[in-house]
Design a protein around this motif. Structure first.
Motif, short mmCIF file in Angstrom:
data_model
loop_
_atom_site.label_atom_id
_atom_site.label_comp_id
_atom_site.label_asym_id
_atom_site.label_seq_id
_atom_site.Cartn_x
_atom_site.Cartn_y
_atom_site.Cartn_z
N ALA A 162 1.75 -10.46 -5.27
CA ALA A 162 1.56 -11.75 -4.62
C ALA A 162 0.14 -12.28 -4.80
N LEU A 163 -0.83 -11.37 -4.90
CA LEU A 163 -2.23 -11.79 -4.95
C LEU A 163 -2.81 -11.87 -6.35
N ALA A 164 -2.27 -11.09 -7.27
CA ALA A 164 -2.87 -11.05 -8.61
C ALA A 164 -2.91 -12.43 -9.29
N PRO A 165 -1.82 -13.18 -9.34
CA PRO A 165 -1.87 -14.46 -10.06
C PRO A 165 -2.89 -15.46 -9.50
N PRO A 166 -2.93 -15.72 -8.17
CA PRO A 166 -3.91 -16.70 -7.69
C PRO A 166 -5.35 -16.25 -7.87
N VAL A 167 -5.62 -14.96 -7.75
CA VAL A 167 -6.98 -14.47 -7.96
C VAL A 167 -7.37 -14.59 -9.43
N GLN A 168 -6.51 -14.11 -10.30
CA GLN A 168 -6.80 -14.14 -11.73
C GLN A 168 -6.88 -15.55 -12.28
N ALA A 169 -6.16 -16.48 -11.67
CA ALA A 169 -6.23 -17.88 -12.10
C ALA A 169 -7.62 -18.48 -11.90
N GLN A 170 -8.42 -17.84 -11.04
CA GLN A 170 -9.80 -18.29 -10.81
C GLN A 170 -10.80 -17.53 -11.69
N ASN A 171 -10.28 -16.82 -12.69
CA ASN A 171 -11.12 -15.99 -13.58
C ASN A 171 -11.86 -14.91 -12.79
N VAL A 172 -11.19 -14.36 -11.79
CA VAL A 172 -11.72 -13.28 -10.97
C VAL A 172 -10.84 -12.05 -11.18
N ALA A 173 -11.44 -10.90 -11.41
CA ALA A 173 -10.68 -9.67 -11.61
C ALA A 173 -10.20 -9.12 -10.27
N LEU A 174 -8.97 -8.63 -10.24
CA LEU A 174 -8.42 -8.00 -9.05
C LEU A 174 -8.32 -6.50 -9.28
N VAL A 175 -9.09 -5.76 -8.50
CA VAL A 175 -9.09 -4.30 -8.56
C VAL A 175 -8.50 -3.80 -7.24
N VAL A 176 -7.62 -2.81 -7.31
CA VAL A 176 -6.87 -2.38 -6.12
C VAL A 176 -7.24 -0.95 -5.75
N GLU A 177 -7.49 -0.74 -4.46
CA GLU A 177 -7.70 0.62 -3.96
C GLU A 177 -6.31 1.20 -3.64
N ALA A 178 -5.70 1.80 -4.64
CA ALA A 178 -4.33 2.32 -4.54
C ALA A 178 -4.12 3.25 -5.72
N SER A 179 -2.88 3.63 -5.94
CA SER A 179 -2.57 4.46 -7.10
C SER A 179 -2.61 3.63 -8.37
N ALA A 180 -2.76 4.32 -9.49
CA ALA A 180 -2.71 3.63 -10.78
C ALA A 180 -1.37 2.93 -10.98
N GLN A 181 -0.29 3.52 -10.46
CA GLN A 181 1.03 2.93 -10.62
C GLN A 181 1.14 1.61 -9.87
N VAL A 182 0.64 1.57 -8.65
CA VAL A 182 0.68 0.33 -7.87
C VAL A 182 -0.15 -0.75 -8.56
N ALA A 183 -1.34 -0.39 -9.03
CA ALA A 183 -2.19 -1.36 -9.72
C ALA A 183 -1.51 -1.90 -10.96
N SER A 184 -0.92 -1.00 -11.75
CA SER A 184 -0.29 -1.40 -13.00
C SER A 184 0.95 -2.25 -12.76
N ARG A 185 1.84 -1.79 -11.90
CA ARG A 185 3.08 -2.51 -11.64
C ARG A 185 2.85 -3.83 -10.91
N GLY A 186 1.76 -3.89 -10.15
CA GLY A 186 1.46 -5.12 -9.44
C GLY A 186 0.74 -6.15 -10.28
N GLY A 187 0.30 -5.77 -11.47
CA GLY A 187 -0.39 -6.71 -12.35
C GLY A 187 -1.87 -6.85 -12.08
N ALA A 188 -2.46 -5.88 -11.39
CA ALA A 188 -3.90 -5.92 -11.13
C ALA A 188 -4.69 -5.63 -12.40
N ASP A 189 -5.97 -5.97 -12.35
CA ASP A 189 -6.84 -5.72 -13.50
C ASP A 189 -7.40 -4.31 -13.51
N GLY A 190 -7.30 -3.61 -12.38
CA GLY A 190 -7.85 -2.27 -12.35
C GLY A 190 -7.56 -1.58 -11.05
N VAL A 191 -8.07 -0.35 -10.95
CA VAL A 191 -7.84 0.50 -9.80
C VAL A 191 -9.17 1.11 -9.36
#
Length: 217
Positions: free
Chosen positions: A57-86
């Motif tokens: 839900a958050l990755a597209p609006p954040v990334q649309a502003q040319n801002v990287a989204l890094v998630v404090e979670a597992s690598a799987q959650v970051a990857s499947r959620g479309g985040a830029d990193g973990v």
């Protein structure tokens, strides 16, 4: 004039999030205040599916502003959620597992570093950044002078970028002066009584002032 001096940038560290909609609005306010390079998204407890949905839900609006989204979670959650990193705090073994899973496709950052030795271990493990000063698991914060010392030491010696976690608005200038590539505004900036746009604007102005002094040398 030294025009090659890099400019410190801002990261935002969210409180643990269960409602993506509410934090999305606050993030857009923050981005309007100045240059934000990245958001470190912290997630309230939940199963893997619900965590992944929050990231989605958050990755597209954040990334649309040319801002990287890094998630404090597992690598799987970051990857499947479309985040830029973990962002990981579990040590070198977790870093190796994440690198095996994510290859070079996403950012892998390291936090929860208790000593210089821990930080160097993470650097040798190939992380993309190290963070100093973030809250401990019990919510307490390392002393600010220790964070300043650690970030200054790392920024002077190592090529891997470092992030200095800022516990309050008053600490922004001192952490900028460390030479850290990023200063992270902590969850205090998301408090209901804080004008997040103004807080980001003030931090961005402090960075611009410091950068002007350094490039004029």
């Amino acid at each position: 004039m030294n025009t090659s001096v890099p400019r410190t940038r801002l990261m935002l560290v969210t409180p643990p999030i269960s409602d993506p909609g509410a934090i999305s609005f606050r993030l857009m306010q923050a981005f309007a205040g100045g240059d934000v390079a990245a958001v470190l998204l912290r997630l309230a407890p939940g199963d893997e599916r619900s965590l992944t949905e929050r990231v989605k839900a958050l990755a597209p609006p954040v990334q649309a502003q040319n801002v990287a989204l890094v998630v404090e979670a597992s690598a799987q959650v970051a990857s499947r959620g479309g985040a830029d990193g973990v962002h990981l705090t579990q040590g070198a073994e977790a870093i190796a597992d994440a690198r095996s899973s994510l290859k070079q496709e996403r950012i892998i950052g390291a936090g929860g570093l208790r000593s210089r030795h821990d930080a160097m271990d993470m650097g040798e493990a190939g992380v993309d950044y190290v963070m100093f000063g973030e809250p401990r698991p019990d919510g307490s914060l390392p002393p600010l002078p220790a964070v300043i010392e650690r970030a200054s030491w790392w920024a002077e010696i190592f090529e891997t970028p470092c992030i200095a976690y800022c516990p309050d608005a008053e600490s922004v200038p001192a952490l900028i002066e460390t030479g850290a590539e990023f200063v992270a505004l902590g969850e205090w900036v998301f408090a209901d009584d804080v004008d997040i746009r103004a807080a980001v604007a003030a931090a961005d102005a402090a960075i611009a002032e410091q950068h002007a002094r350094r490039t004029a040398r």
